[in-house]
Each structure stands twice: as structure tokens, then as C-alpha cells.
Design a protein around this motif. Structure first.
Motif, PDB file in Angstrom:
ATOM      1  N   UNK A  48       0.773  -0.997  -0.138  1.00  0.00           N
ATOM      2  CA  UNK A  48       0.034   0.050  -0.124  1.00  0.00           C
ATOM      3  C   UNK A  48       0.767   1.327   0.156  1.00  0.00           C
ATOM      4  N   UNK A  49       2.117   1.348   0.572  1.00  0.00           N
ATOM      5  CA  UNK A  49       2.864   2.499   0.709  1.00  0.00           C
ATOM      6  C   UNK A  49       4.059   2.451  -0.068  1.00  0.00           C
ATOM      7  N   UNK A 122      15.799   6.269  -8.286  1.00  0.00           N
ATOM      8  CA  UNK A 122      16.364   7.506  -7.788  1.00  0.00           C
ATOM      9  C   UNK A 122      15.002   8.203  -7.332  1.00  0.00           C
ATOM     10  N   UNK A 123      13.921   8.026  -8.224  1.00  0.00           N
ATOM     11  CA  UNK A 123      12.644   8.901  -7.734  1.00  0.00           C
ATOM     12  C   UNK A 123      12.103   8.151  -6.514  1.00  0.00           C
ATOM     13  N   UNK A 124      12.271   6.745  -6.452  1.00  0.00           N
ATOM     14  CA  UNK A 124      11.596   5.996  -5.548  1.00  0.00           C
ATOM     15  C   UNK A 124      12.188   5.995  -4.142  1.00  0.00           C
ATOM     16  N   UNK A 125      13.600   6.356  -4.143  1.00  0.00           N
ATOM     17  CA  UNK A 125      14.165   6.522  -2.758  1.00  0.00           C
ATOM     18  C   UNK A 125      14.160   7.821  -2.280  1.00  0.00           C
ATOM     19  N   UNK A 126      13.386   8.861  -2.600  1.00  0.00           N
ATOM     20  CA  UNK A 126      13.262  10.158  -2.457  1.00  0.00           C
ATOM     21  C   UNK A 126      12.094  10.025  -1.453  1.00  0.00           C
ATOM     22  N   UNK A 128      10.002   9.389   2.021  1.00  0.00           N
ATOM     23  CA  UNK A 128      10.274   9.543   3.270  1.00  0.00           C
ATOM     24  C   UNK A 128      10.467   8.300   3.953  1.00  0.00           C
ATOM     25  N   UNK A 129       9.369   7.452   3.455  1.00  0.00           N
ATOM     26  CA  UNK A 129       9.247   5.945   4.069  1.00  0.00           C
ATOM     27  C   UNK A 129      10.516   5.214   3.853  1.00  0.00           C
ATOM     28  N   UNK A 130      11.242   5.535   3.007  1.00  0.00           N
ATOM     29  CA  UNK A 130      12.459   4.654   2.766  1.00  0.00           C
ATOM     30  C   UNK A 130      13.705   5.319   3.652  1.00  0.00           C
ATOM     31  N   UNK A 131      13.421   6.016   4.113  1.00  0.00           N
ATOM     32  CA  UNK A 131      14.461   6.516   5.242  1.00  0.00           C
ATOM     33  C   UNK A 131      15.823   6.648   4.953  1.00  0.00           C
ATOM     34  N   UNK A 132      15.947   7.422   3.795  1.00  0.00           N
ATOM     35  CA  UNK A 132      17.407   7.695   3.258  1.00  0.00           C
ATOM     36  C   UNK A 132      17.882   6.606   2.581  1.00  0.00           C
ATOM     37  N   UNK A 133      17.161   5.767   1.971  1.00  0.00           N
ATOM     38  CA  UNK A 133      17.831   4.550   1.468  1.00  0.00           C
ATOM     39  C   UNK A 133      18.711   5.006   0.054  1.00  0.00           C
ATOM     40  N   UNK A 134      19.546   4.469  -0.371  1.00  0.00           N
ATOM     41  CA  UNK A 134      20.298   4.982  -1.371  1.00  0.00           C
ATOM     42  C   UNK A 134      19.892   4.012  -2.840  1.00  0.00           C
ATOM     43  N   UNK A 135      20.107   4.617  -4.037  1.00  0.00           N
ATOM     44  CA  UNK A 135      19.909   4.075  -5.110  1.00  0.00           C
ATOM     45  C   UNK A 135      20.565   2.788  -5.294  1.00  0.00           C
ATOM     46  N   UNK A 136      21.840   2.737  -5.163  1.00  0.00           N
ATOM     47  CA  UNK A 136      22.747   1.565  -5.210  1.00  0.00           C
ATOM     48  C   UNK A 136      21.935   0.147  -4.446  1.00  0.00           C
ATOM     49  N   UNK A 137      21.495   0.688  -3.212  1.00  0.00           N
ATOM     50  CA  UNK A 137      20.945  -0.239  -2.452  1.00  0.00           C
ATOM     51  C   UNK A 137      19.568  -0.996  -2.838  1.00  0.00           C
ATOM     52  N   UNK A 138      18.853  -0.061  -3.213  1.00  0.00           N
ATOM     53  CA  UNK A 138      17.607  -0.357  -3.591  1.00  0.00           C
ATOM     54  C   UNK A 138      17.338  -0.748  -5.173  1.00  0.00           C
ATOM     55  N   UNK A 139      18.386  -0.361  -5.944  1.00  0.00           N
ATOM     56  CA  UNK A 139      18.130  -0.869  -7.457  1.00  0.00           C
ATOM     57  C   UNK A 139      18.030  -2.374  -7.517  1.00  0.00           C
TER      58      UNK A 139
END
Length: 165
Positions: A48-49, A122-126, A128-139
Motif C-alpha cells: 500500500x505504501x 532515484x525517484x523512489x528513494x526520495x 520519506x518512508x524509505x528513510x534515506x535509502x540509497x539508489x545502489x541499495x534499492x536498485x
């Protein structure tokens, strides 16, 4: 306490319920036996989020509460009335829960071109719910979800989310 979430593909809700009944609701993606279904571990990526924020990033639209539509398939019996929501043995209170995601979610993920993934993440990690996650970690997670959605679409299967506290 974090929420455990696993996404997987299956032919239909009946096969999901059957698998969960055989494993007492354990994740069909992770466990002592080989995985029951093809899936991805995605701790904390609730539909949902956080997943909806990925879908919003793909579609380049603002997040909204109804972006990822879900239908609960587990527990496989109706939710209790409000008087029974404090029962610690009630799976509607304690989980796990499994929902079928609307095919539009699968198709949106599956349609992402590989070259677009870095920009989308890069848009996704912006969020707030991802708490400062980095692109290289979330990609890598985004890529796994996209590939899972492609396999589901190709096999005419649905995407499901297993969640537990």
C-alpha cells in the motif's frame, strides 16, 4: 519491529491458500524447504505504501492510497468482528497475511525498460518512508521485482504479497 514482506507469483489464489495451509502460513518464498513459489524477499516493502511509491515513480505520478489495489487471500476465512481483534491467536491480528495484487501492478512493473530503472529508483528513494535509502541499495530490489513481474505476466500468473510481523 519491522514488517517482513515477500512478493511471489502464482497461478491463482486457490494454489496460494493450499500452499499456506500446508506450511501453517509460512512464507512461500523463504523457508527450510525449497521455495514453494518464485519470489523476492522485500523486507518492509509493503504494497500500500512503499511498493505503491515505486509504482508512482514508474508512472511519474504522486503516490495515492489506492495506487496498488489488493485482495486478501489469507487468512482464508472472514475477518472477525471488532470485539475479537485482541485475540493473540487470531491470524487476522497476528498474521501472516497474503494479498493478491491487481494485475495493473504486475503489468506496470513488467513494462519498465531496463534502461529506465536507475532513474525510477532515484525517484523512489526520495520517499520519506524509505528513510534515506540509497539508489545502489534499492536498485537490485527494484530489478528483482520487475523481473518477477515479467515472469508472472509471461506465465499469465498473478503477483502476491506475503506479510508478517
Amino acid at each position: 519491529m519491522g514488517v517482513l514482506t515477500d512478493y511471489f507469483r502464482a497461478a491463482d489464489a486457490a494454489s496460494v491458500v493450499q500452499a499456506l495451509e500446508q506450511t501453517d502460513g509460512e512464507s512461500p518464498v523463504v523457508g527450510p524447504e525449497r521455495p514453494v513459489f518464485d519470489g523476492v524477499e522485500a523486507k518492509g516493502v509493503d504494497p500500500a505504501v512503499v511498493l505503491a511509491m515505486l509504482i508512482a515513480a514508474i508512472q511519474q505520478i504522486p503516490w495515492r492510497v489506492d495506487l496498488v489495489k489488493e485482495t486478501t487471500v489469507w487468512p482464508a476465512f472472514p475477518a472477525p468482528g471488532p470485539d475479537n481483534l485482541e485475540d493473540e491467536d487470531n491470524p487476522w491480528v497476528t498474521g501472516p497475511w497474503v494479498s493478491e495484487l491487481h494485475p495493473l501492478t504486475r503489468d506496470t512493473l513488467a513494462a519498465v525498460r531496463d534502461s529506465e530503472v536507475p532513474t525510477i529508483v532515484a525517484r523512489w528513494v526520495e520517499a520519506e518512508e524509505l528513510h534515506g535509502a540509497r539508489v545502489e541499495d534499492m536498485q537490485p530490489l527494484a530489478e528483482e521485482l520487475i523481473l518477477l513481474a515479467r515472469r508472472a505476466r509471461k506465465a499469465s500468473e498473478q503477483l502476491y504479497c506475503w506479510m508478517s510481523l
